[in-house]
Motif scaffolding. Structure first.
Motif, PDB file in Angstrom:
ATOM      1  N   ASN A 174       0.840  -1.685   0.121  1.00  0.00           N
ATOM      2  CA  ASN A 174       0.067   0.041  -0.066  1.00  0.00           C
ATOM      3  C   ASN A 174       1.183   1.246   0.243  1.00  0.00           C
ATOM      4  O   ASN A 174       0.550   1.853  -0.264  1.00  0.00           O
ATOM      5  CB  ASN A 174      -1.126  -0.472   1.440  1.00  0.00           C
ATOM      6  N   GLN A 175       1.913   1.383   0.733  1.00  0.00           N
ATOM      7  CA  GLN A 175       3.304   2.636   0.617  1.00  0.00           C
ATOM      8  C   GLN A 175       3.584   2.119  -0.123  1.00  0.00           C
ATOM      9  O   GLN A 175       3.758   3.520  -1.216  1.00  0.00           O
ATOM     10  CB  GLN A 175       4.388   2.312   1.589  1.00  0.00           C
ATOM     11  N   PHE A 176       3.619   1.543  -1.287  1.00  0.00           N
ATOM     12  CA  PHE A 176       4.621   1.652  -2.936  1.00  0.00           C
ATOM     13  C   PHE A 176       3.238   2.405  -3.915  1.00  0.00           C
ATOM     14  O   PHE A 176       3.321   2.888  -4.250  1.00  0.00           O
ATOM     15  CB  PHE A 176       4.724   0.472  -3.128  1.00  0.00           C
ATOM     16  N   LYS A 177       1.630   1.754  -3.224  1.00  0.00           N
ATOM     17  CA  LYS A 177       0.763   2.128  -4.446  1.00  0.00           C
ATOM     18  C   LYS A 177       0.508   3.430  -4.040  1.00  0.00           C
ATOM     19  O   LYS A 177      -0.066   4.510  -4.748  1.00  0.00           O
ATOM     20  CB  LYS A 177      -0.326   1.534  -3.847  1.00  0.00           C
ATOM     21  N   ASP A 178       0.696   3.991  -2.589  1.00  0.00           N
ATOM     22  CA  ASP A 178       0.351   5.704  -2.325  1.00  0.00           C
ATOM     23  C   ASP A 178       1.327   6.328  -3.417  1.00  0.00           C
ATOM     24  O   ASP A 178       1.650   7.902  -3.344  1.00  0.00           O
ATOM     25  CB  ASP A 178      -0.354   5.416  -1.316  1.00  0.00           C
ATOM     26  N   ASN A 179       2.740   6.008  -3.168  1.00  0.00           N
ATOM     27  CA  ASN A 179       3.896   6.298  -3.607  1.00  0.00           C
ATOM     28  C   ASN A 179       4.004   7.088  -4.768  1.00  0.00           C
ATOM     29  O   ASN A 179       3.812   6.605  -6.064  1.00  0.00           O
ATOM     30  CB  ASN A 179       5.325   5.739  -3.131  1.00  0.00           C
ATOM     31  N   PRO A 180       3.804   8.965  -4.934  1.00  0.00           N
ATOM     32  CA  PRO A 180       3.953   9.581  -6.578  1.00  0.00           C
ATOM     33  C   PRO A 180       5.042   9.239  -7.271  1.00  0.00           C
ATOM     34  O   PRO A 180       5.140   9.226  -8.440  1.00  0.00           O
ATOM     35  CB  PRO A 180       3.476  10.480  -6.093  1.00  0.00           C
ATOM     36  N   TYR A 181       6.293   8.956  -6.349  1.00  0.00           N
ATOM     37  CA  TYR A 181       7.235   9.081  -6.546  1.00  0.00           C
ATOM     38  C   TYR A 181       7.535   7.278  -7.837  1.00  0.00           C
ATOM     39  O   TYR A 181       8.121   7.002  -8.671  1.00  0.00           O
ATOM     40  CB  TYR A 181       8.516   9.115  -6.298  1.00  0.00           C
ATOM     41  N   ILE A 182       7.476   6.666  -7.149  1.00  0.00           N
ATOM     42  CA  ILE A 182       7.268   4.975  -7.587  1.00  0.00           C
ATOM     43  C   ILE A 182       6.001   4.862  -8.695  1.00  0.00           C
ATOM     44  O   ILE A 182       5.897   4.791  -9.777  1.00  0.00           O
ATOM     45  CB  ILE A 182       6.903   4.041  -6.445  1.00  0.00           C
ATOM     46  N   ASN A 183       4.922   5.843  -9.127  1.00  0.00           N
ATOM     47  CA  ASN A 183       4.300   5.415  -9.992  1.00  0.00           C
ATOM     48  C   ASN A 183       4.360   6.192 -10.934  1.00  0.00           C
ATOM     49  O   ASN A 183       3.726   6.255 -12.488  1.00  0.00           O
ATOM     50  CB  ASN A 183       2.563   6.362  -9.020  1.00  0.00           C
ATOM     51  N   LYS A 184       5.213   7.019 -10.980  1.00  0.00           N
ATOM     52  CA  LYS A 184       6.004   7.573 -12.688  1.00  0.00           C
ATOM     53  C   LYS A 184       6.543   6.797 -12.877  1.00  0.00           C
ATOM     54  O   LYS A 184       7.087   6.910 -14.117  1.00  0.00           O
ATOM     55  CB  LYS A 184       6.535   8.986 -12.362  1.00  0.00           C
TER      56      LYS A 184
END
Length: 185
Positions: A174-184
């Motif tokens: 969930n932390q990875f999913k909510d992290n805007p830097y990872i999503n880019k």
């Protein structure tokens, strides 16, 4: 009135009578036996809840199963409940009786679910910590769930502690999913 409230009242009355007759421990064992029989025999459970089967037939079956194995007070109680056409709540009465018995005795139920069976040392340590925190004797119910991967889930009353690897992985995901830097990426 709901069946749960009725069952609770029947259980309370049975506890008071069993205390008066000094057979509370034995009646508690009888209620545990009744719950065990119901949980292991679906046909018996369905029979108790079936409104088509007459009460005297249900009572005859109850007596055939339990007479001679339980206290006379317990058999008399089953007869009373059957005469009132309340056999369908006997399972709830047994559960409520056991809950009220544990409350009277100062026993707290705790459930621990772990990925692997607890070692005797860990079981004792956990029991001692729970006794220190609750101030009550602890009745520990253990279950094994390999899907936890590691760690444990502990439930005491309405509190839950989830220290499982599965829960940690879910939080991390969930932390990875909510992290805007990872999503880019």
């Amino acid at each position: 009135m709901s069946d749960i409230r009725v069952a609770s009242r029947y259980a309370k009355s049975l506890i008071e009578l069993a205390e008066e007759k000094n057979v509370l421990e034995q009646v508690n064992a009888d209620m545990q036996l009744f719950s065990q029989v119901v949980s292991q025999n679906r046909d018996f459970e369905l029979l108790l809840k079936n409104p088509i089967v007459k009460s005297d037939k249900k009572l005859a079956i109850i007596n055939a199963i339990f007479k001679g194995k339980v206290q006379e007070l317990t058999i008399t109680f089953f007869n009373l409940v059957a005469r009132k056409n309340r056999e369908s709540i006997l399972e709830a009465v047994a559960t409520s009786f056991q809950d009220q018995f544990r409350e009277i005795q100062g026993i707290q139920t705790a459930e621990v679910v772990s990925a692997y069976p607890l070692t005797p040392g860990l079981r004792d340590e956990l029991g001692q910590k729970l006794v220190a925190q609750t101030g009550k004797r602890i009745e520990l119910i253990e279950r094994v769930d390999p899907s936890l991967i590691g760690g444990f889930v502990l439930r005491v009353g309405d509190k839950q502690i989830d220290s499982s690897v599965r829960n940690s992985l879910r939080k991390l995901r969930n932390q990875f999913k909510d992290n805007p830097y990872i999503n880019k990426l």
